[in-house]
Design a protein around this motif. Structure first.
Motif, PDB file in Angstrom:
ATOM      1  N   LEU A   9       0.826  -1.212   0.000  1.00 43.19           N
ATOM      2  CA  LEU A   9       0.000   0.000   0.000  1.00 43.19           C
ATOM      3  C   LEU A   9       0.861   1.264   0.000  1.00 43.19           C
ATOM      4  O   LEU A   9       0.358   2.362  -0.233  1.00 43.19           O
ATOM      5  CB  LEU A   9      -0.927   0.022   1.221  1.00 43.19           C
ATOM      6  CG  LEU A   9      -2.171  -0.874   1.173  1.00 43.19           C
ATOM      7  CD1 LEU A   9      -2.927  -0.789   2.505  1.00 43.19           C
ATOM      8  CD2 LEU A   9      -3.095  -0.496   0.022  1.00 43.19           C
ATOM      9  N   GLU A  28      -5.782   9.439   5.110  1.00 41.84           N
ATOM     10  CA  GLU A  28      -6.044   8.596   3.945  1.00 41.84           C
ATOM     11  C   GLU A  28      -5.576   7.163   4.198  1.00 41.84           C
ATOM     12  O   GLU A  28      -6.203   6.206   3.736  1.00 41.84           O
ATOM     13  CB  GLU A  28      -5.330   9.158   2.716  1.00 41.84           C
ATOM     14  CG  GLU A  28      -5.601   8.347   1.450  1.00 41.84           C
ATOM     15  CD  GLU A  28      -4.709   8.761   0.282  1.00 41.84           C
ATOM     16  OE1 GLU A  28      -5.253   9.143  -0.758  1.00 41.84           O
ATOM     17  OE2 GLU A  28      -3.468   8.680   0.440  1.00 41.84           O
ATOM     18  N   ARG A  32      -7.522   3.707   3.414  1.00 45.45           N
ATOM     19  CA  ARG A  32      -6.984   2.711   2.485  1.00 45.45           C
ATOM     20  C   ARG A  32      -6.700   1.379   3.176  1.00 45.45           C
ATOM     21  O   ARG A  32      -6.882   0.315   2.585  1.00 45.45           O
ATOM     22  CB  ARG A  32      -5.718   3.251   1.812  1.00 45.45           C
ATOM     23  CG  ARG A  32      -5.985   4.469   0.916  1.00 45.45           C
ATOM     24  CD  ARG A  32      -4.760   4.906   0.163  1.00 45.45           C
ATOM     25  NE  ARG A  32      -4.443   3.953  -0.899  1.00 45.45           N
ATOM     26  CZ  ARG A  32      -3.210   3.616  -1.263  1.00 45.45           C
ATOM     27  NH1 ARG A  32      -2.176   4.142  -0.631  1.00 45.45           N
ATOM     28  NH2 ARG A  32      -3.000   2.768  -2.241  1.00 45.45           N
ATOM     29  N   GLY A  36      -8.629  -1.819   1.968  1.00 43.07           N
ATOM     30  CA  GLY A  36      -7.784  -2.663   1.131  1.00 43.07           C
ATOM     31  C   GLY A  36      -7.107  -3.858   1.760  1.00 43.07           C
ATOM     32  O   GLY A  36      -6.702  -4.772   1.043  1.00 43.07           O
ATOM     33  N   VAL A 225     -11.086   7.043  -1.653  1.00 46.15           N
ATOM     34  CA  VAL A 225     -10.477   5.717  -1.527  1.00 46.15           C
ATOM     35  C   VAL A 225     -11.408   4.640  -2.075  1.00 46.15           C
ATOM     36  O   VAL A 225     -10.977   3.726  -2.789  1.00 46.15           O
ATOM     37  CB  VAL A 225     -10.105   5.436  -0.054  1.00 46.15           C
ATOM     38  CG1 VAL A 225      -9.771   3.961   0.149  1.00 46.15           C
ATOM     39  CG2 VAL A 225      -8.931   6.308   0.358  1.00 46.15           C
ATOM     40  N   GLU A 228     -11.482   4.872  -5.817  1.00 46.37           N
ATOM     41  CA  GLU A 228     -10.245   4.305  -6.350  1.00 46.37           C
ATOM     42  C   GLU A 228     -10.328   2.780  -6.380  1.00 46.37           C
ATOM     43  O   GLU A 228      -9.912   2.137  -7.358  1.00 46.37           O
ATOM     44  CB  GLU A 228      -9.069   4.742  -5.481  1.00 46.37           C
ATOM     45  CG  GLU A 228      -7.723   4.157  -5.895  1.00 46.37           C
ATOM     46  CD  GLU A 228      -6.613   4.443  -4.900  1.00 46.37           C
ATOM     47  OE1 GLU A 228      -5.511   4.785  -5.327  1.00 46.37           O
ATOM     48  OE2 GLU A 228      -6.856   4.304  -3.681  1.00 46.37           O
TER      49      GLU A 228
END
Length: 338
Positions: A9, A28, A32, A36, A225, A228
């Motif tokens: 990441l 952020e 993420r 993720g 995020v 994305e």
């Protein structure tokens, strides 16, 4: 596996401990990581670390932390869990009570009030003490990260999604190779593999506690995020992922679970006994969690299952097999000459 994921990441890891990987990141990064990470159970935001051998030290060090920068005046806060290992402070209920009291005293001074309504967003706190070193953290996740949202219904004794993902990542399997789970149950291994193959972020379709912390993380960060993550999804891929089971009902559950995350077109679920395990192609992978018999009467049925599994695998001479099981005779029976 988690360390590798965090590095991928793009974040700098500062410490690796049993059961925890610490890394540095901004707002952020919290978004993420939650969206993720496949192998983590939760993402905690460290508020402070200090040594405490007495409850007075725990109270004063907790009170010294800048809670007013994290918890608003109307925030709802409580110590959701306190763990202690090899430490002088070991009573979870006392640790929880003292930490809560220390935070209240700090915020009373900063907000100049004697009463907190706690009607706002939730700020759950977790305390972990190892060898008298205290980690104080806010839980940004809420429901554990293994709860992706695709498995509201599970078969008997399902393996957790995060553990399944970690086990797949421990193997050399990739989306160009065949993957078969001959004991697929509710479909966790095939679904996690399909999500990896299609670049589907595991937390893309769920919510997190920190989504309501707009005093710490702007909502736009979460939106960016998640957007994305959606842009990275690629379902237009050619994969060979198969899940077998002998139970029609559990296969229905597996198909429903796969459909909930949109990967049903990437997985072929089939009713098939392990004695019929075969595949015409070479260099495939078997990744599975076979039955392991929690009760004594169940264990008597296991040898024929593992014998059949080993016998059929022996015919797949270019394949690799990976299994997780608590059945202590599994390896011996699986490899015995038939």
């Amino acid at each position: 596996m988690l360390k590798r994921e965090i590095t991928d990441l793009g974040y700098e890891i500062t410490q690796v401990e049993d059961g925890r990987v610490t890394f540095e990141g901004d707002a952020e990064a919290i978004c993420r990581a939650n969206v993720g990470l496949r192998t983590a159970e939760r993402v905690l935001m460290q508020v402070g670390r200090f040594k405490a051998e007495t409850f007075d030290e725990l109270f004063e060090n907790t009170k010294a932390l800048e809670w007013e920068n994290l918890i608003p005046k109307n925030g709802k806060f409580w110590v959701t869990k306190a763990n202690s290992v090899n430490s002088k402070l070991f009573s979870s209920s006392d640790i929880q009570s003292i930490v809560k009291k220390a935070i209240v005293e700090r915020l009373k001074l900063k907000y100049k009030t004697d009463w907190f309504e706690e009607t706002g967003s939730e700020y759950p706190i977790r305390i972990n003490i190892v060898k008298d070193e205290v980690l104080v953290a806010l839980d940004t996740t809420g429901n554990s990260l293994h709860k992706r949202g695709y498995r509201p219904v599970a078969g008997a004794a399902p393996i957790s999604e995060s553990l399944a993902a970690a086990l797949i990542m421990l193997t050399p399997w990739n989306k160009d190779r065949i993957l078969v789970d001959p004991f697929c149950g509710s479909g966790t291994f095939p679904i996690e593999a399909a999500m990896m193959a299609a670049s589907i972020a595991p937390g893309m379709n769920r919510t997190f506690t920190a989504m309501k912390w707009d005093n710490i993380i702007p909502p736009a960060e979460w939106d960016a995020v998640i957007e994305e993550a959606k842009d990275m999804v690629n379902l237009d891929i050619d994969v060979d992922i198969q899940g077998y089971d002998i139970d029609d009902e559990v296969l229905k559950v597996a198909r429903m679970n796969a459909a909930r995350f949109g990967v049903d077109k990437l997985i072929h679920f089939q009713k098939r006994d392990v004695r019929e395990l075969s595949h015409p192609k070479k260099y495939g992978f078997i990744i599975t969690n076979p039955p392991y018999g929690e009760r004594l009467e169940e264990k008597s049925a296991l040898p024929p299952i593992y014998e059949a599994f080993g016998r059929q695998f022996a015919k797949l001479d270019t394949w690799s097999a990976y299994m997780i099981t608590s059945y202590e005779d599994a390896e011996k029976i699986f490899w015995q000459k038939s």
